[in-house]
Enzyme design. Structure first.
Site, PDB file in Angstrom:
ATOM      1  N   TYR A   1      35.636  -1.833  -5.900  1.00  0.00           N
ATOM      2  CA  TYR A   1      35.006  -1.607  -7.213  1.00  0.00           C
ATOM      3  C   TYR A   1      34.534  -0.157  -7.341  1.00  0.00           C
ATOM      4  O   TYR A   1      34.829   0.530  -8.335  1.00  0.00           O
ATOM      5  CB  TYR A   1      33.845  -2.594  -7.376  1.00  0.00           C
ATOM      6  CG  TYR A   1      32.914  -2.317  -8.525  1.00  0.00           C
ATOM      7  CD1 TYR A   1      33.333  -2.464  -9.838  1.00  0.00           C
ATOM      8  CD2 TYR A   1      31.599  -1.911  -8.285  1.00  0.00           C
ATOM      9  CE1 TYR A   1      32.465  -2.209 -10.889  1.00  0.00           C
ATOM     10  CE2 TYR A   1      30.721  -1.665  -9.330  1.00  0.00           C
ATOM     11  CZ  TYR A   1      31.160  -1.812 -10.632  1.00  0.00           C
ATOM     12  OH  TYR A   1      30.305  -1.555 -11.673  1.00  0.00           O
TER      13      TYR A   1
ATOM     14  N   SER B   1      21.284  -2.059 -14.545  1.00  0.00           N
ATOM     15  CA  SER B   1      20.786  -2.214 -15.912  1.00  0.00           C
ATOM     16  C   SER B   1      20.723  -3.686 -16.271  1.00  0.00           C
ATOM     17  O   SER B   1      21.741  -4.323 -16.589  1.00  0.00           O
ATOM     18  CB  SER B   1      21.670  -1.430 -16.889  1.00  0.00           C
ATOM     19  OG  SER B   1      20.996  -1.287 -18.119  1.00  0.00           O
TER      20      SER B   1
HETATM   21  P1  NAI Z   1      29.906  -7.576 -17.281  1.00  0.00           P
HETATM   22  O1  NAI Z   1      30.751  -8.084 -16.166  1.00  0.00           O
HETATM   23  O2  NAI Z   1      28.862  -8.470 -17.824  1.00  0.00           O
HETATM   24  O3  NAI Z   1      30.835  -7.106 -18.476  1.00  0.00           O
HETATM   25  C1  NAI Z   1      32.121  -6.575 -18.301  1.00  0.00           C
HETATM   26  C2  NAI Z   1      33.007  -7.104 -19.403  1.00  0.00           C
HETATM   27  O4  NAI Z   1      34.336  -6.600 -19.192  1.00  0.00           O
HETATM   28  C3  NAI Z   1      33.093  -8.628 -19.429  1.00  0.00           C
HETATM   29  O5  NAI Z   1      32.707  -9.130 -20.687  1.00  0.00           O
HETATM   30  C4  NAI Z   1      34.543  -8.924 -19.129  1.00  0.00           C
HETATM   31  O6  NAI Z   1      35.060 -10.048 -19.826  1.00  0.00           O
HETATM   32  C5  NAI Z   1      35.231  -7.629 -19.555  1.00  0.00           C
HETATM   33  N1  NAI Z   1      36.515  -7.481 -18.880  1.00  0.00           N
HETATM   34  C6  NAI Z   1      36.816  -7.746 -17.591  1.00  0.00           C
HETATM   35  N2  NAI Z   1      38.134  -7.582 -17.374  1.00  0.00           N
HETATM   36  C7  NAI Z   1      38.669  -7.207 -18.555  1.00  0.00           C
HETATM   37  C8  NAI Z   1      39.982  -6.909 -18.963  1.00  0.00           C
HETATM   38  N3  NAI Z   1      41.045  -6.974 -18.130  1.00  0.00           N
HETATM   39  N4  NAI Z   1      40.185  -6.568 -20.256  1.00  0.00           N
HETATM   40  C9  NAI Z   1      39.140  -6.514 -21.120  1.00  0.00           C
HETATM   41  N5  NAI Z   1      37.882  -6.783 -20.794  1.00  0.00           N
HETATM   42  C10 NAI Z   1      37.648  -7.134 -19.517  1.00  0.00           C
HETATM   43  O7  NAI Z   1      29.271  -6.201 -16.771  1.00  0.00           O
HETATM   44  P2  NAI Z   1      28.027  -5.407 -17.359  1.00  0.00           P
HETATM   45  O8  NAI Z   1      26.874  -5.593 -16.467  1.00  0.00           O
HETATM   46  O9  NAI Z   1      27.874  -5.655 -18.796  1.00  0.00           O
HETATM   47  O10 NAI Z   1      28.517  -3.900 -17.136  1.00  0.00           O
HETATM   48  C11 NAI Z   1      29.227  -3.200 -18.123  1.00  0.00           C
HETATM   49  C12 NAI Z   1      29.910  -2.002 -17.480  1.00  0.00           C
HETATM   50  O11 NAI Z   1      28.943  -1.188 -16.863  1.00  0.00           O
HETATM   51  C13 NAI Z   1      30.924  -2.376 -16.403  1.00  0.00           C
HETATM   52  O12 NAI Z   1      32.007  -1.464 -16.453  1.00  0.00           O
HETATM   53  C14 NAI Z   1      30.173  -2.177 -15.121  1.00  0.00           C
HETATM   54  O13 NAI Z   1      31.044  -1.845 -14.060  1.00  0.00           O
HETATM   55  C15 NAI Z   1      29.250  -1.024 -15.487  1.00  0.00           C
HETATM   56  N6  NAI Z   1      28.023  -1.026 -14.712  1.00  0.00           N
HETATM   57  C16 NAI Z   1      27.048  -1.949 -14.964  1.00  0.00           C
HETATM   58  C17 NAI Z   1      25.887  -1.941 -14.223  1.00  0.00           C
HETATM   59  C18 NAI Z   1      24.759  -2.869 -14.513  1.00  0.00           C
HETATM   60  O14 NAI Z   1      23.752  -2.754 -13.837  1.00  0.00           O
HETATM   61  N7  NAI Z   1      24.864  -3.779 -15.486  1.00  0.00           N
HETATM   62  C19 NAI Z   1      25.703  -1.000 -13.123  1.00  0.00           C
HETATM   63  C20 NAI Z   1      26.788  -0.072 -12.937  1.00  0.00           C
HETATM   64  C21 NAI Z   1      27.903  -0.092 -13.721  1.00  0.00           C
HETATM   65  C1  15L Z   2      26.991  -2.378 -10.583  1.00  0.00           C
HETATM   66  O1  15L Z   2      27.859  -1.517 -10.632  1.00  0.00           O
HETATM   67  C2  15L Z   2      27.236  -3.725 -11.132  1.00  0.00           C
HETATM   68  O2  15L Z   2      28.087  -3.702 -12.256  1.00  0.00           O
HETATM   69  C3  15L Z   2      25.952  -4.459 -11.472  1.00  0.00           C
HETATM   70  O3  15L Z   2      26.261  -5.827 -11.669  1.00  0.00           O
HETATM   71  C4  15L Z   2      24.921  -4.304 -10.369  1.00  0.00           C
HETATM   72  O4  15L Z   2      25.394  -4.908  -9.199  1.00  0.00           O
HETATM   73  C5  15L Z   2      24.666  -2.831 -10.116  1.00  0.00           C
HETATM   74  O5  15L Z   2      25.867  -2.132  -9.873  1.00  0.00           O
HETATM   75  C6  15L Z   2      23.751  -2.575  -8.938  1.00  0.00           C
HETATM   76  O6  15L Z   2      24.125  -1.803  -8.053  1.00  0.00           O
HETATM   77  O7  15L Z   2      22.636  -3.110  -8.936  1.00  0.00           O
END
Ligand code: NAI
Ligand code: 15L
Length: 277
Positions: A148, A178
């Site tokens: 990842y 977040s």
């Molecule tokens: P999440 O997993 O809830 O949302 C990701 C979305 O991407 C999901 O709704 C999923 O259906 C969609 N997705 C997955 N594969 C797909 C595909 N092939 N085509 C289209 N859509 C697809 O993750 P979250 O927490 O909302 O994070 C959003 C973004 O921020 C992600 O890229 C994640 O890696 C990044 N991120 C989030 C963090 C957090 O703390 N929430 C921390 C670091 C990065």
């Molecule tokens: C991420 O990149 C993930 O998308 C999120 O779900 C958390 O695991 C976050 O990092 C984290 O490091 O807490």
């Protein structure tokens, strides 16, 4: 439409903003909070999405692994907030489709359709193998902590390439954690409130001349591991802090000093996989 109130004075209002990953945890929040920043918000995901709530929204399902579909998705947009993809450690083949092919397809679409600005949801897992005792800035060598993290590192390289070759500007936000609130001791350092996330995305969309900027996404937490001086031009000033949750988190059982959650910035991600051996 006038420029958002807190943005830079030279802002040109967005006509159509694409939000990928709109069905996810952050996507649901940003679907609401990014509404003031574009006349039309186009929301997309591979998962089911609630229907458009008015003329200001377009809902377009799309698999990021499908190049032709992503090309059509990007057409007509003048900026993109790219959240879509696998957001945790998973087998490489899943990451390859959604994150690696997905980010390439997105930037190819941006090139073909003249998109000028992308905000890329990168992750702290690009640098997850740094120790929690270290403070790093955006120039520190990347140390991805899994497939990842590797995919997010690739995404940052794609962003740099499409700026150098095609002039498409990106802010890669290395989001910490977040969520509504920090879930554990590690997140006392990495937590990013939804309000601060929205503010950082606003700065990332509207600050002129960002080229490819890498910024760490964290609130004004007491024990930060990340120095954002290389992204000072964004003018991001976080308003929230994990300190308000300290008593609740410190009531949790202590974490063993040998636990990756107590050693590495990427926490448990550094110890996941391999899959399928
Ligand atoms: P999440 O997993 O809830 O949302 C990701 C979305 O991407 C999901 O709704 C999923 O259906 C969609 N997705 C997955 N594969 C797909 C595909 N092939 N085509 C289209 N859509 C697809 O993750 P979250 O927490 O909302 O994070 C959003 C973004 O921020 C992600 O890229 C994640 O890696 C990044 N991120 C989030 C963090 C957090 O703390 N929430 C921390 C670091 C990065
Ligand atoms: C991420 O990149 C993930 O998308 C999120 O779900 C958390 O695991 C976050 O990092 C984290 O490091 O807490």
């Amino acid at each position: 439409m006038s420029a958002p109130a807190s943005s830079t004075s030279s802002v040109q209002p967005l006509n159509r903003l694409l939000l990928t990953g709109a069905a996810g945890g952050l996507g649901k929040v940003l679907r609401e909070s990014l509404r003031p920043y574009a006349r039309t918000l186009r929301v997309s995901d591979i998962a089911a999405l609630p229907p458009a709530t008015g003329a200001h929204e377009e809902v377009l399902p799309c698999d990021l692994a499908d190049k032709a579909a992503v090309d059509a998705l990007v057409a007509g947009c003048d900026a993109i907030v790219h959240l879509g993809g696998v957001s945790v450690e998973r087998p490489f083949e899943e990451i390859l489709e959604a994150n690696i092919k997905g980010v390439f397809h997105l930037y190819e679409g941006a090139r073909r359709h003249g998109v000028k600005r992308v905000v890329f949801a990168s992750s702290n897992h690009v640098i997850g193998f740094y120790k929690q005792s270290e403070t790093i800035d955006a120039h520190a060598a990347r140390r991805p902590d899994g497939y990842y993290g590797l995919s997010k590192s690739f995404g940052e390289d794609v962003a740099q390439f499409y700026f150098d070759r095609w002039g498409i500007e990106t802010v890669s936000i290395r989001i910490g954690s977040s969520f509504p609130e920090p879930a554990n001791r590690r997140m006392m350092s990495t937590w990013l409130s939804y309000r601060d996330l929205t503010s950082l995305i606003e700065k990332s969309l509207f600050t002129p001349g960002v080229k490819h900027t890498v910024v760490f996404g964290a609130s004004a937490n007491r024990d930060l591991w990340w120095d954002n001086s290389a992204a000072a031009h964004l003018g991001f000033v976080p308003q929230d802090t994990s300190e308000v949750f300290r008593a609740k988190i410190e009531a949790q059982p202590p974490v063993a000093p040998t636990d990756p959650n107590a050693i590495y910035q990427g926490g448990a991600f550094t110890a996941q996989g391999p899959f399928g051996d």
